[in-house]
Design a protein around this motif. Structure first.
Motif, PDB file in Angstrom:
ATOM      1  N   ALA A 157     -15.896  10.688 -33.686  1.00 51.80           N
ATOM      2  CA  ALA A 157     -15.718   9.270 -33.837  1.00 51.80           C
ATOM      3  C   ALA A 157     -14.371   8.829 -34.018  1.00 51.80           C
ATOM      4  O   ALA A 157     -13.554   9.646 -35.344  1.00 51.80           O
ATOM      5  N   GLY A 158     -14.114   8.020 -34.032  1.00 54.51           N
ATOM      6  CA  GLY A 158     -12.591   7.109 -34.777  1.00 54.51           C
ATOM      7  C   GLY A 158     -11.874   8.680 -34.277  1.00 54.51           C
ATOM      8  O   GLY A 158     -10.048   8.395 -34.801  1.00 54.51           O
ATOM      9  N   GLU A 159     -11.604   9.304 -33.945  1.00 51.77           N
ATOM     10  CA  GLU A 159     -10.577  10.687 -33.754  1.00 51.77           C
ATOM     11  C   GLU A 159      -9.636   9.920 -32.175  1.00 51.77           C
ATOM     12  O   GLU A 159     -10.271  10.005 -30.993  1.00 51.77           O
ATOM     13  N   SER A 160      -8.662  10.967 -32.259  1.00 55.60           N
ATOM     14  CA  SER A 160      -7.831  10.928 -31.308  1.00 55.60           C
ATOM     15  C   SER A 160      -7.128  12.561 -30.758  1.00 55.60           C
ATOM     16  O   SER A 160      -6.477  12.953 -32.152  1.00 55.60           O
ATOM     17  N   LEU A 161      -7.477  12.986 -30.218  1.00 57.04           N
ATOM     18  CA  LEU A 161      -7.493  14.286 -29.372  1.00 57.04           C
ATOM     19  C   LEU A 161      -6.563  14.316 -28.442  1.00 57.04           C
ATOM     20  O   LEU A 161      -6.477  14.016 -27.395  1.00 57.04           O
ATOM     21  N   GLY A 162      -5.271  15.026 -28.706  1.00 58.24           N
ATOM     22  CA  GLY A 162      -4.537  15.486 -27.500  1.00 58.24           C
ATOM     23  C   GLY A 162      -4.609  16.827 -26.468  1.00 58.24           C
ATOM     24  O   GLY A 162      -4.635  17.588 -27.545  1.00 58.24           O
ATOM     25  N   LEU A 163      -4.430  16.666 -25.700  1.00 57.60           N
ATOM     26  CA  LEU A 163      -4.658  17.881 -24.630  1.00 57.60           C
ATOM     27  C   LEU A 163      -2.803  17.993 -23.983  1.00 57.60           C
ATOM     28  O   LEU A 163      -2.792  17.262 -23.050  1.00 57.60           O
ATOM     29  N   VAL A 164      -2.389  19.048 -24.100  1.00 60.10           N
ATOM     30  CA  VAL A 164      -1.353  19.110 -24.047  1.00 60.10           C
ATOM     31  C   VAL A 164      -0.930  20.252 -22.674  1.00 60.10           C
ATOM     32  O   VAL A 164      -1.548  21.718 -23.363  1.00 60.10           O
ATOM     33  N   GLY A 165      -0.341  20.715 -22.401  1.00 54.92           N
ATOM     34  CA  GLY A 165       0.314  22.474 -21.029  1.00 54.92           C
ATOM     35  C   GLY A 165       0.934  21.472 -20.205  1.00 54.92           C
ATOM     36  O   GLY A 165       1.562  20.954 -19.900  1.00 54.92           O
ATOM     37  N   GLU A 166       1.725  22.575 -19.697  1.00 54.25           N
ATOM     38  CA  GLU A 166       2.241  22.699 -18.320  1.00 54.25           C
ATOM     39  C   GLU A 166       1.511  21.917 -16.715  1.00 54.25           C
ATOM     40  O   GLU A 166      -0.076  22.462 -17.126  1.00 54.25           O
ATOM     41  N   LEU A 194     -10.534  -8.717 -21.414  1.00 60.92           N
ATOM     42  CA  LEU A 194      -9.183  -9.538 -21.312  1.00 60.92           C
ATOM     43  C   LEU A 194      -8.563 -10.146 -22.034  1.00 60.92           C
ATOM     44  O   LEU A 194      -6.788  -9.764 -22.639  1.00 60.92           O
ATOM     45  N   VAL A 195      -8.819 -10.199 -23.039  1.00 60.18           N
ATOM     46  CA  VAL A 195      -8.098 -11.103 -24.264  1.00 60.18           C
ATOM     47  C   VAL A 195      -7.734  -9.767 -25.076  1.00 60.18           C
ATOM     48  O   VAL A 195      -6.877  -9.698 -25.517  1.00 60.18           O
ATOM     49  N   ALA A 196      -8.703  -8.859 -25.579  1.00 56.50           N
ATOM     50  CA  ALA A 196      -8.155  -7.693 -26.238  1.00 56.50           C
ATOM     51  C   ALA A 196      -7.607  -7.213 -25.835  1.00 56.50           C
ATOM     52  O   ALA A 196      -6.602  -6.155 -26.516  1.00 56.50           O
ATOM     53  N   VAL A 197      -6.996  -7.113 -24.699  1.00 56.12           N
ATOM     54  CA  VAL A 197      -6.256  -6.034 -24.305  1.00 56.12           C
ATOM     55  C   VAL A 197      -4.926  -7.451 -24.097  1.00 56.12           C
ATOM     56  O   VAL A 197      -3.996  -6.663 -23.481  1.00 56.12           O
ATOM     57  N   ILE A 232     -15.240  -2.496 -21.238  1.00 54.06           N
ATOM     58  CA  ILE A 232     -16.604  -3.196 -20.871  1.00 54.06           C
ATOM     59  C   ILE A 232     -18.084  -2.678 -21.403  1.00 54.06           C
ATOM     60  O   ILE A 232     -18.482  -3.703 -22.041  1.00 54.06           O
ATOM     61  N   THR A 233     -18.309  -1.447 -21.170  1.00 52.95           N
ATOM     62  CA  THR A 233     -19.543  -1.010 -21.652  1.00 52.95           C
ATOM     63  C   THR A 233     -19.301  -0.579 -22.661  1.00 52.95           C
ATOM     64  O   THR A 233     -20.443   0.104 -23.497  1.00 52.95           O
ATOM     65  N   ARG A 234     -18.543  -0.826 -23.892  1.00 54.34           N
ATOM     66  CA  ARG A 234     -18.539   0.065 -25.219  1.00 54.34           C
ATOM     67  C   ARG A 234     -18.475   1.253 -25.560  1.00 54.34           C
ATOM     68  O   ARG A 234     -19.850   1.681 -25.904  1.00 54.34           O
ATOM     69  N   PRO A 235     -17.556   2.089 -24.786  1.00 60.00           N
ATOM     70  CA  PRO A 235     -17.966   3.177 -25.024  1.00 60.00           C
ATOM     71  C   PRO A 235     -17.910   4.058 -26.087  1.00 60.00           C
ATOM     72  O   PRO A 235     -16.829   3.578 -26.857  1.00 60.00           O
ATOM     73  N   ALA A 236     -17.832   5.384 -26.275  1.00 65.54           N
ATOM     74  CA  ALA A 236     -17.999   6.269 -27.410  1.00 65.54           C
ATOM     75  C   ALA A 236     -16.620   7.205 -26.969  1.00 65.54           C
ATOM     76  O   ALA A 236     -15.784   7.213 -28.314  1.00 65.54           O
ATOM     77  N   VAL A 237     -16.095   6.665 -26.482  1.00 66.60           N
ATOM     78  CA  VAL A 237     -15.199   8.239 -25.683  1.00 66.60           C
ATOM     79  C   VAL A 237     -14.535   7.659 -24.783  1.00 66.60           C
ATOM     80  O   VAL A 237     -15.328   7.121 -24.012  1.00 66.60           O
ATOM     81  N   ILE A 238     -12.940   7.322 -24.593  1.00 62.54           N
ATOM     82  CA  ILE A 238     -12.107   7.037 -23.444  1.00 62.54           C
ATOM     83  C   ILE A 238     -11.069   8.730 -23.023  1.00 62.54           C
ATOM     84  O   ILE A 238     -10.520   8.820 -24.683  1.00 62.54           O
ATOM     85  N   ALA A 250      -8.900   1.471 -33.700  1.00 62.00           N
ATOM     86  CA  ALA A 250      -9.491   0.947 -35.572  1.00 62.00           C
ATOM     87  C   ALA A 250     -10.103  -0.143 -35.650  1.00 62.00           C
ATOM     88  O   ALA A 250     -10.764   0.202 -36.085  1.00 62.00           O
ATOM     89  N   ARG A 251     -10.752  -0.984 -34.319  1.00 62.06           N
ATOM     90  CA  ARG A 251     -11.387  -2.270 -34.306  1.00 62.06           C
ATOM     91  C   ARG A 251     -12.991  -1.285 -33.934  1.00 62.06           C
ATOM     92  O   ARG A 251     -14.098  -2.057 -34.256  1.00 62.06           O
ATOM     93  N   HIS A 252     -12.754  -0.380 -32.770  1.00 66.28           N
ATOM     94  CA  HIS A 252     -14.473  -0.094 -32.367  1.00 66.28           C
ATOM     95  C   HIS A 252     -14.778   1.733 -32.612  1.00 66.28           C
ATOM     96  O   HIS A 252     -15.628   1.652 -31.914  1.00 66.28           O
TER      97      HIS A 252
END
Length: 535
Positions: free
Chosen positions: A302-311, A396-399, A428-434, A460-462
């Motif tokens: 939760a609250g983490e950003s995980l990168g996935l890279v490669g060719e 819409l306001v949030a973005v 809009i569905t207040r997800p845990a993961v995007i 940070a907010r959600h």
């Protein structure tokens, strides 16, 4: 001697000036960068030079190539010069190539049109494909475009554009959709062709690191006007205009996020294997399979950003589709907050897992108004919320948009606004993961910076968790806490982002980092140096 000269070039659509009084020159063998945000008039200028403007666009001013007035030629006369005297490489090779025609025939076509006998044209086409790195033993001229990778398709486009050794080659965002190693190969190829054939190269791009490594001079456009031009190093070191300084400031996101304690696990991927069947070599042979993902394991908190890279072809997007439950896996499992993810899963847990894709326009129904498009994920809930309209307006306001924007259609917005709408739909569905699959790769530098700042604020907010799939290592280093590196379907390295970038363990990771274009730190004024630039 001047190769290309534009004098007072103006392009108008109705009463609106798209390009206004543009004066620009470049010499033979020069590599000139043309930069600016989306809508600044860069690509329209290229189309005007080629005589390929869309219907309804009025042109005035002079366009000269080697002293000859191109703007006064008839369409027949222009056709005789396209390919022979000037040519172009477009951003998206799949739309520039004919899907029904073999690549060798497409390269030969330009030669045949300009008088080469067909047999000779086919022989020269094979030589030209080999010259751009598509040797017959590895990529036969008889292949179709869909059988090639993105980088190979772009090489075919370059072979077509340079088959007749034109005096001027225009490259319009030729590497935007390519991974870093393929991008480096394509740029090296363009530079070598410009040197060997003595042709002028007009490089149109929003990637200032590419401009720094490729060009001798840079011209900056804003709102259809040329606001600044100078030798490349001088412009980077002392830009005269505030707009140029803003582009430079946004061109390389500051590296490194503040360390934070990981939250609870929300997404777990354990031993995931994804295979695709391949055609049988003959009717009675067993069907071979390609392993696109081979035993992927990771956890997202939760609250983490995980990168996935490669060719390209490393398995990133295939793994992302498995994580989203869009593709079935042959082994392993994906769980979201302890519940299995996959095709046919219950709608309720799927609401907690949303996606933002690279092309926001292609991911929306163009016949729906924005409010309906943003509200689409409500069908995943047991019943639509009673305050659905309010939640759409809030999203819409949030973005950074207005509630009344919900009454408009997606084609009425810019690329950056469309991506904001895509993020609103994911929220809009207040997800845990995007899952963000190349969500900013097609955006220009300032819009990209705005979208990345928006994503950080929303996280940070959600308390959102992001899986950030990208080939842009600058972005990944700036916005992620940890990074996974994929090669040939396997995760070959993972760890804290700063550690992986500063001290990569795997040779493949070092290769990716070495191929990433950078603006030399000593080119920038001290106040604008990018901290912790890629090594």
């Amino acid at each position: 001697m001047t190769l290309l000269s534009l004098r007072g070039l103006s392009l108008r659509l109705g009463g609106r000036a798209l390009v206004d009084g543009l004066d620009l020159e470049m010499g033979p063998g020069e590599v000139l960068g043309l930069v600016g945000e989306s809508g600044s008039g860069k690509s329209l200028t290229a189309l005007a030079i080629l005589g390929l403007l869309p219907p309804g666009v009025a042109r005035s001013g002079e366009i000269r190539l080697g002293g000859e007035r191109l703007d006064s030629l008839t369409e027949t006369e222009l056709c005789a010069r396209r390919g022979r005297d000037l040519s172009i490489v477009f951003q998206e090779p799949m739309t520039a190539l004919n899907p029904m025609q073999r690549i060798g025939d497409q390269v030969a076509e330009a030669l045949v049109i300009h008088g080469t006998p067909r047999a000779e044209a086919r022989r020269r086409a094979a030589d030209q494909l080999a010259r751009v790195g598509l040797a017959p033993d590895r990529c036969p001229p008889g292949r179709f475009p869909h059988e090639l990778s993105g980088g190979q398709r772009q090489r075919v486009c370059i072979a077509m554009a340079t088959a007749l050794r034109p005096r001027l080659l225009i490259a319009d965002e030729p590497t935007t959709a390519l991974d870093v190693t393929t991008q480096a190969q394509i740029l090296d190829l363009l530079g070598a062709l410009a040197r060997d054939q003595g042709m002028g190269l007009l490089l149109i791009t929003h990637d200032l690191a590419v401009v720094a490594g490729m060009t001798q001079r840079v011209a900056v456009m804003q709102g259809g006007r040329l606001v600044e031009q100078a030798p490349t190093r001088a412009l980077f070191g002392a830009p005269a205009q505030p707009y140029t300084r803003a582009l430079l400031a946004a061109s390389a996101p500051a590296a490194g996020r503040a360390a934070r304690a990981p939250g609870a696990p929300v997404l777990q991927v354990a031993g995931v294997v994804r295979r695709y069947p391949l055609p049988r070599p003959h009717p009675f042979a067993p069907r071979p399979q390609m392993v696109a993902v081979a035993g992927a394991d990771f956890t997202l908190h939760a609250g983490e950003s995980l990168g996935l890279v490669g060719e390209s072809g490393s398995g990133k997007s295939t793994l992302a589709r498995a994580v989203l439950g869009l593709d079935a896996v042959q082994a392993g499992r994906v769980t979201l907050q302890g519940r299995p993810v996959g095709p046919g899963m219950d709608p309720a847990p799927r609401a907690g897992l949303q996606a933002v894709f690279q092309d926001p326009y292609g991911s929306f129904n163009p016949r729906w108004r924005v409010a309906r498009a943003v509200a689409e994920p409500f069908h995943l809930l047991p019943r639509p919320p009673e305050d659905a309209e309010t939640r759409v307006a809030d999203a819409l306001v949030a973005v950074g948009l207005r509630p009344e924007d919900g009454s408009r259609y997606i084609h009425e917005f810019s690329g950056g606004q469309r991506q904001r709408i895509a993020i609103a739909r994911a929220l809009i569905t207040r997800p845990a993961v995007i899952v963000l699959d190349e969500a900013v790769s097609a955006l220009d530098t300032r819009v990209r910076a705005q979208i990345l700042a928006l994503l950080a604020d929303l996280q940070a907010r959600h308390g959102l968790a992001y899986l950030f799939v990208s080939h842009d290592l600058h972005v990944v280093r700036a916005v992620t806490d940890r990074v996974l590196v994929m090669q040939a379907g396997r995760i070959v390295e993972q760890g804290p982002t700063e550690r992986v970038f500063a001290r990569p363990d795997h040779p493949y990771t070092r290769q990716l980092i070495a191929a990433t274009p950078v603006i030399p730190a000593d080119w920038l004024a001290p106040a604008r140096k990018v901290p912790d630039a890629l090594p």
